[in-house]
Write a protein that holds these residues in place. Structure first.
Motif, mmCIF file in Angstrom:
data_model
loop_
_atom_site.group_PDB
_atom_site.id
_atom_site.type_symbol
_atom_site.label_atom_id
_atom_site.label_comp_id
_atom_site.label_asym_id
_atom_site.label_seq_id
_atom_site.Cartn_x
_atom_site.Cartn_y
_atom_site.Cartn_z
ATOM 1 N N ALA A 269 0.834 -1.207 0.000
ATOM 2 C CA ALA A 269 0.000 0.000 0.000
ATOM 3 C C ALA A 269 0.870 1.259 0.000
ATOM 4 O O ALA A 269 0.587 2.238 -0.705
ATOM 5 C CB ALA A 269 -0.933 -0.008 1.211
ATOM 6 N N ASP A 270 1.933 1.241 0.790
ATOM 7 C CA ASP A 270 2.858 2.384 0.801
ATOM 8 C C ASP A 270 3.442 2.620 -0.592
ATOM 9 O O ASP A 270 3.533 3.753 -1.075
ATOM 10 C CB ASP A 270 4.023 2.100 1.756
ATOM 11 N N LEU A 271 3.851 1.532 -1.218
ATOM 12 C CA LEU A 271 4.468 1.662 -2.546
ATOM 13 C C LEU A 271 3.464 2.159 -3.565
ATOM 14 O O LEU A 271 3.782 2.995 -4.418
ATOM 15 C CB LEU A 271 5.046 0.316 -2.981
ATOM 16 N N ALA A 272 2.237 1.632 -3.482
ATOM 17 C CA ALA A 272 1.204 2.089 -4.414
ATOM 18 C C ALA A 272 1.002 3.588 -4.255
ATOM 19 O O ALA A 272 0.791 4.313 -5.237
ATOM 20 C CB ALA A 272 -0.097 1.338 -4.157
ATOM 21 N N SER A 273 1.096 4.060 -3.025
ATOM 22 C CA SER A 273 0.920 5.490 -2.774
ATOM 23 C C SER A 273 2.102 6.301 -3.305
ATOM 24 O O SER A 273 1.923 7.321 -3.982
ATOM 25 C CB SER A 273 0.740 5.697 -1.261
ATOM 26 N N GLU A 274 3.303 5.837 -3.026
ATOM 27 C CA GLU A 274 4.474 6.638 -3.416
ATOM 28 C C GLU A 274 4.775 6.566 -4.910
ATOM 29 O O GLU A 274 5.391 7.481 -5.462
ATOM 30 C CB GLU A 274 5.715 6.196 -2.624
ATOM 31 N N THR A 275 4.388 5.472 -5.568
ATOM 32 C CA THR A 275 4.767 5.303 -6.978
ATOM 33 C C THR A 275 3.572 5.330 -7.919
ATOM 34 O O THR A 275 3.740 5.114 -9.115
ATOM 35 C CB THR A 275 5.504 3.962 -7.171
ATOM 36 N N ALA A 276 2.377 5.573 -7.378
ATOM 37 C CA ALA A 276 1.164 5.590 -8.206
ATOM 38 C C ALA A 276 1.025 4.299 -9.007
ATOM 39 O O ALA A 276 0.626 4.314 -10.176
ATOM 40 C CB ALA A 276 1.159 6.808 -9.137
ATOM 41 N N ASP A 277 1.351 3.194 -8.373
ATOM 42 C CA ASP A 277 1.313 1.891 -9.043
ATOM 43 C C ASP A 277 -0.115 1.337 -8.945
ATOM 44 O O ASP A 277 -0.526 0.810 -7.915
ATOM 45 C CB ASP A 277 2.327 0.972 -8.339
ATOM 46 N N ALA A 278 -0.864 1.457 -10.039
ATOM 47 C CA ALA A 278 -2.286 1.092 -10.011
ATOM 48 C C ALA A 278 -2.484 -0.410 -9.815
ATOM 49 O O ALA A 278 -3.432 -0.844 -9.156
ATOM 50 C CB ALA A 278 -2.960 1.542 -11.303
ATOM 51 N N GLU A 279 -1.600 -1.197 -10.382
ATOM 52 C CA GLU A 279 -1.741 -2.654 -10.251
ATOM 53 C C GLU A 279 -1.553 -3.080 -8.794
ATOM 54 O O GLU A 279 -2.300 -3.902 -8.262
ATOM 55 C CB GLU A 279 -0.707 -3.349 -11.141
ATOM 56 N N LEU A 280 -0.559 -2.477 -8.158
ATOM 57 C CA LEU A 280 -0.312 -2.810 -6.752
ATOM 58 C C LEU A 280 -1.472 -2.334 -5.886
ATOM 59 O O LEU A 280 -1.911 -3.023 -4.970
ATOM 60 C CB LEU A 280 0.999 -2.157 -6.312
ATOM 61 N N ARG A 281 -1.975 -1.158 -6.199
ATOM 62 C CA ARG A 281 -3.123 -0.661 -5.440
ATOM 63 C C ARG A 281 -4.315 -1.612 -5.586
ATOM 64 O O ARG A 281 -4.973 -1.956 -4.602
ATOM 65 C CB ARG A 281 -3.503 0.747 -5.917
ATOM 66 N N ALA A 282 -4.587 -2.024 -6.810
ATOM 67 C CA ALA A 282 -5.722 -2.931 -7.023
ATOM 68 C C ALA A 282 -5.526 -4.227 -6.243
ATOM 69 O O ALA A 282 -6.472 -4.785 -5.678
ATOM 70 C CB ALA A 282 -5.878 -3.217 -8.513
ATOM 71 N N ALA A 283 -4.290 -4.696 -6.189
ATOM 72 C CA ALA A 283 -4.023 -5.936 -5.442
ATOM 73 C C ALA A 283 -4.318 -5.727 -3.959
ATOM 74 O O ALA A 283 -4.943 -6.574 -3.310
ATOM 75 C CB ALA A 283 -2.572 -6.370 -5.647
ATOM 76 N N THR A 284 -3.889 -4.609 -3.406
ATOM 77 C CA THR A 284 -4.128 -4.392 -1.970
ATOM 78 C C THR A 284 -5.619 -4.258 -1.682
ATOM 79 O O THR A 284 -6.108 -4.765 -0.668
ATOM 80 C CB THR A 284 -3.391 -3.139 -1.452
ATOM 81 N N GLU A 285 -6.337 -3.610 -2.565
ATOM 82 C CA GLU A 285 -7.787 -3.469 -2.334
ATOM 83 C C GLU A 285 -8.478 -4.834 -2.406
ATOM 84 O O GLU A 285 -9.346 -5.154 -1.593
ATOM 85 C CB GLU A 285 -8.381 -2.508 -3.360
ATOM 86 N N ARG A 286 -8.081 -5.619 -3.379
ATOM 87 C CA ARG A 286 -8.676 -6.950 -3.562
ATOM 88 C C ARG A 286 -8.379 -7.835 -2.348
ATOM 89 O O ARG A 286 -9.259 -8.522 -1.820
ATOM 90 C CB ARG A 286 -8.057 -7.544 -4.834
ATOM 91 N N LEU A 287 -7.158 -7.779 -1.888
ATOM 92 C CA LEU A 287 -6.753 -8.660 -0.786
ATOM 93 C C LEU A 287 -7.365 -8.213 0.539
ATOM 94 O O LEU A 287 -7.739 -9.042 1.373
ATOM 95 C CB LEU A 287 -5.221 -8.702 -0.708
ATOM 96 N N TRP A 288 -7.480 -6.917 0.725
ATOM 97 C CA TRP A 288 -8.121 -6.429 1.961
ATOM 98 C C TRP A 288 -9.580 -6.877 1.986
ATOM 99 O O TRP A 288 -10.077 -7.348 3.016
ATOM 100 C CB TRP A 288 -8.020 -4.907 2.037
ATOM 101 N N GLN A 289 -10.234 -6.753 0.849
ATOM 102 C CA GLN A 289 -11.636 -7.180 0.759
ATOM 103 C C GLN A 289 -11.773 -8.669 1.084
ATOM 104 O O GLN A 289 -12.640 -9.076 1.866
ATOM 105 C CB GLN A 289 -12.165 -6.885 -0.654
ATOM 106 N N ALA A 290 -10.884 -9.463 0.519
ATOM 107 C CA ALA A 290 -10.944 -10.914 0.770
ATOM 108 C C ALA A 290 -10.702 -11.209 2.244
ATOM 109 O O ALA A 290 -11.365 -12.066 2.841
ATOM 110 C CB ALA A 290 -9.911 -11.635 -0.096
ATOM 111 N N MET A 291 -9.770 -10.502 2.822
ATOM 112 C CA MET A 291 -9.485 -10.734 4.242
ATOM 113 C C MET A 291 -10.668 -10.318 5.110
ATOM 114 O O MET A 291 -11.137 -11.085 5.966
ATOM 115 C CB MET A 291 -8.240 -9.942 4.669
ATOM 116 N N ALA A 292 -11.142 -9.090 4.907
ATOM 117 C CA ALA A 292 -12.197 -8.575 5.777
ATOM 118 C C ALA A 292 -13.462 -9.418 5.641
ATOM 119 O O ALA A 292 -14.129 -9.729 6.630
ATOM 120 C CB ALA A 292 -12.478 -7.110 5.443
ATOM 121 N N ALA A 293 -13.778 -9.819 4.407
ATOM 122 C CA ALA A 293 -15.043 -10.513 4.179
ATOM 123 C C ALA A 293 -15.020 -11.972 4.597
ATOM 124 O O ALA A 293 -16.061 -12.532 4.929
ATOM 125 C CB ALA A 293 -15.420 -10.415 2.695
#
Ligand code: FUB
Ligand code: ZN
Length: 645
Positions: A269-293
């Motif tokens: 998530a830090d890297l997605a923020s600092e480097t605007a890496d959309a793929e990494l951001r999408a991965a963190t969102e997907r994985l957080w959703q899977a974990m929380a749900a």
């Protein structure tokens, strides 16, 4: 010459994105001046943190540093290669405390222990007492288990904290020398560096991002990105345990050792923020959703298995065998905070709140002196406790003492996880008595808050400083909250007409000093049931009130165990303030009965289908206490999920 404190930047917490970071929000500063968290933080400041050096001394951690420095003689003490991190996490906790008390006994202890750490460092920057003293002398040969980079990560985080609160360079210099050394060793095969490898325990990744943020040295960010992306390529043999089965970018669910997974994803998530890496951001969102749900206990606890301390399958959420390591709760808060900053979404703050008040806070006793490493949701009648680190009874310290100093550092830095600022104004994520401050395009905003949350749902906010231009005060309406009212001095809203979007109540206007907003969150006690796929709690309900999960504890139910208790869901719940109990709690009173437990001498615990146990005796008053406060009295049974009639 005494070092200066000139570079101190009060209000700069553990996560400090650079100005160019692409996250939706930035951390805002806050102070906690009273109320629930103030009490917990005072215990941390007055008891837990001050006792740290003695505990580290008696466990041998400081001795090991002296041995490595050549200033003591004897044997290495302790059984793990990551014992240095207990020192580093304590240093980080103490460093955050120094923001509030820059001089005095704590500052002297910090200086003393930093000197021990610095003396143990090898001339080329390497530092790990285990490998310096009792390994085979070869570095980075056991990346799967050796924890060398994990230790480096905690050292770096402590150093960044110390630098941020004091402006002093001593520990940061040690950390940079180690990071520079690591940077000469690790890289892709085409980098010309000798080793293409990762640590079996992620941690260095977030640390390197923060070191980049603190120093401006881009190499550290690149190295963090390298480590994150090299996970999942079989460099350690391909185990999920080490986060090496599947690359983060391709993963579809959280897996493996929970703390390792969560630290890795915090870095992503830090890297997605600092480097605007959309793929990494999408991965963190997907994985957080899977974990929380699918993989989160009601308490916010994470990690279903004692074996390997790892996540289970979706909906595999046991009770008495829940692992829910305290460190995993902490790592979850760290990851969710970064997700909140990255996306601006309130759901991340919802999970932070649930985790803080329950799965995290249960990890430390009310007196700040005893700890839980694992946080089960049930302890059965007649429980035989194995003792040791994974005991369901509080322990003074552990052989693997990762959790206690981790609790200390989160409590000591908690004010940095409460509020943020974005292009449109100030967002309040967590409600405390204190003050939230932000800069809106260079103009200061300050909002004072008074509340008795989580015991009462009223939060009184007063604007103290504001620009003369309009801005939006965003208040998180918690996910658990069924009804609320807010009065902003001009209008009163409720759930039917309030400007709530994605969990944020957005009050946009031109504010003036003295403007008041009164938020009233209904705090009715409620019953919660789980998704039917959570087999472990099918037919059960849990009691909750506000952000607090409740449990029954043996101490409140004399005359019989808890295994026979059945909750009568048709009877109303009532609340009762108990200022004399467990440091002052609101209890929830419910009604149940004890079901007849077969006592026919049968050698077989199973019955023909259709057999139902009869109630034995009349109704029983049940007293539920907040889960965080359990295990502070005599040992006994406890349960969060209650069978229902
Ligand atoms: O391996 C270091 C720490 O020890 C982990 O974070 C904890 O889960 C415990 O295994
Ligand atoms: Zn731990």
């Amino acid at each position: 010459m005494p070092p200066t404190r000139s570079a101190a930047r009060p209000g700069t917490g553990p996560v400090h994105p650079t100005p160019g970071a692409r996250g939706a929000l930035r951390p805002a500063s806050a102070t906690i001046g009273g109320g629930f968290w103030h009490t917990r933080r005072e215990v941390n400041a007055r008891t837990s943190v001050p006792q740290g050096p003695d505990l580290l001394e008696s466990a041998g951690n400081l001795h090991n540093l002296r041995l490595a420095a050549g200033t003591a003689e004897g044997e290495f003490q302790g059984a793990y290669p990551f014992l240095d991190t207990d020192v580093y996490k304590w240093l980080e906790a103490a460093a955050w405390r120094l923001a509030g008390e820059p001089a005095g006994a704590l500052a002297a202890e910090v200086d003393r222990i930093i000197a021990l750490v610095a003396a143990a460092q090898q001339p080329d920057g390497y530092l790990n007492t285990w490998f310096q003293l009792r390994g085979n002398g070869e570095r980075y040969q056991d990346l799967r288990w050796g924890h060398e980079l994990y230790c480096a990560g905690h050292l770096i985080q402590a150093a960044v904290a110390h630098h941020r609160t004091t402006g002093r360079p001593e520990l940061l210099d040690v950390a940079r020398r180690f990071a520079d050394h690591i940077d000469t060793v690790f890289g892709t095969p085409d980098s010309g560096k000798p080793l293409d490898g990762i640590d079996g325990h992620p941690e260095i990744e977030t640390a390197l991002v923060e070191l980049y943020r603190e120093t401006g040295e881009r190499r550290y960010l690149d190295l963090a990105g390298y480590f994150v992306d090299r996970h999942g390529h079989g460099l350690l043999g391909g185990e999920a345990y080490c986060q090496d089965r599947v690359p983060v970018r391709e993963a579809t669910t959280v897996e493996g050792h929970a703390v390792r997974q969560l630290y890795l994803l915090a870095a992503a998530a830090d890297l997605a923020s600092e480097t605007a890496d959309a793929e990494l951001r999408a991965a963190t969102e997907r994985l957080w959703q899977a974990m929380a749900a699918t993989k989160t206990h009601l308490t916010g606890g994470l990690g279903a298995h004692h074996d390997e301390e790892d996540f289970g399958d979706p909906y595999e959420l046991p009770n008495e065998r829940a692992y829910c390591e305290t460190c995993a709760a902490i790592a979850s808060v760290q990851w969710s905070w970064r997700m909140a900053l990255l996306t601006g979404e309130a759901r991340y703050a919802d999970l932070i709140e649930r985790t803080l008040y329950n799965g995290f806070l249960a990890g430390v006793s009310l007196d700040g002196e005893r700890w839980l490493y694992v946080n089960p949701l049930q302890v059965r009648d007649g429980h035989t406790d194995p003792g040791g680190d994974q005991s369901a009874r509080r322990t003074r310290w552990f052989r693997c003492a990762c959790c206690p100093p981790n609790v200390m550092r989160l409590l000591a830095s908690l004010e940095h996880y409460l509020a943020s600022t974005g292009p449109d104004g100030l967002q309040i994520h967590q409600y405390v008595t204190g003050e939230y401050r932000a800069d809106l395009a260079g103009a200061p905003v300050a909002v004072r808050a008074e509340t008795d949350y989580p015991w009462h749902g009223t939060v009184a906010l007063t604007v103290e400083e504001t620009p003369e231009t309009p801005w939006t005060l965003s208040l998180r309406i918690p996910q658990w909250c069924g009804s609320f009212r807010v009065h902003d001095g001009e209008r009163t809203y409720d759930g039917t007409n309030a400007p709530v979007r994605d969990g944020w109540l957005r009050l946009e206007r031109t504010w003036a000093p003295g403007d008041r907003v009164i938020l009233e969150l209904a705090l009715d006690a409620r019953l919660t049931v789980a998704d039917p796929r959570v087999d472990a709690v099918r037919g059960c309900a849990a009691i909750e009130r506000g952000p607090l999960v409740y449990c029954l504890e043996q101490a409140d139910h004399p005359g019989g165990g808890l295994d026979a208790i059945v909750l009568d869901t048709a009877r109303p719940l009532a609340v009762k303030q108990r200022p004399e109990l467990l440091g002052g709690v609101t209890t929830v009173l419910a009604t149940g009965h004890r079901r007849e437990l077969p006592d026919d001498g049968s050698w077989w615990p199973y019955r023909p289908a259709g057999h139902t146990a009869a109630p034995a005796g009349g109704p029983v008053e049940l007293t539920a206490i907040p889960y965080y406060a359990w295990a502070n009295r005599e040992d006994g049974a406890m349960r969060v999920w209650l069978p229902t009639s």
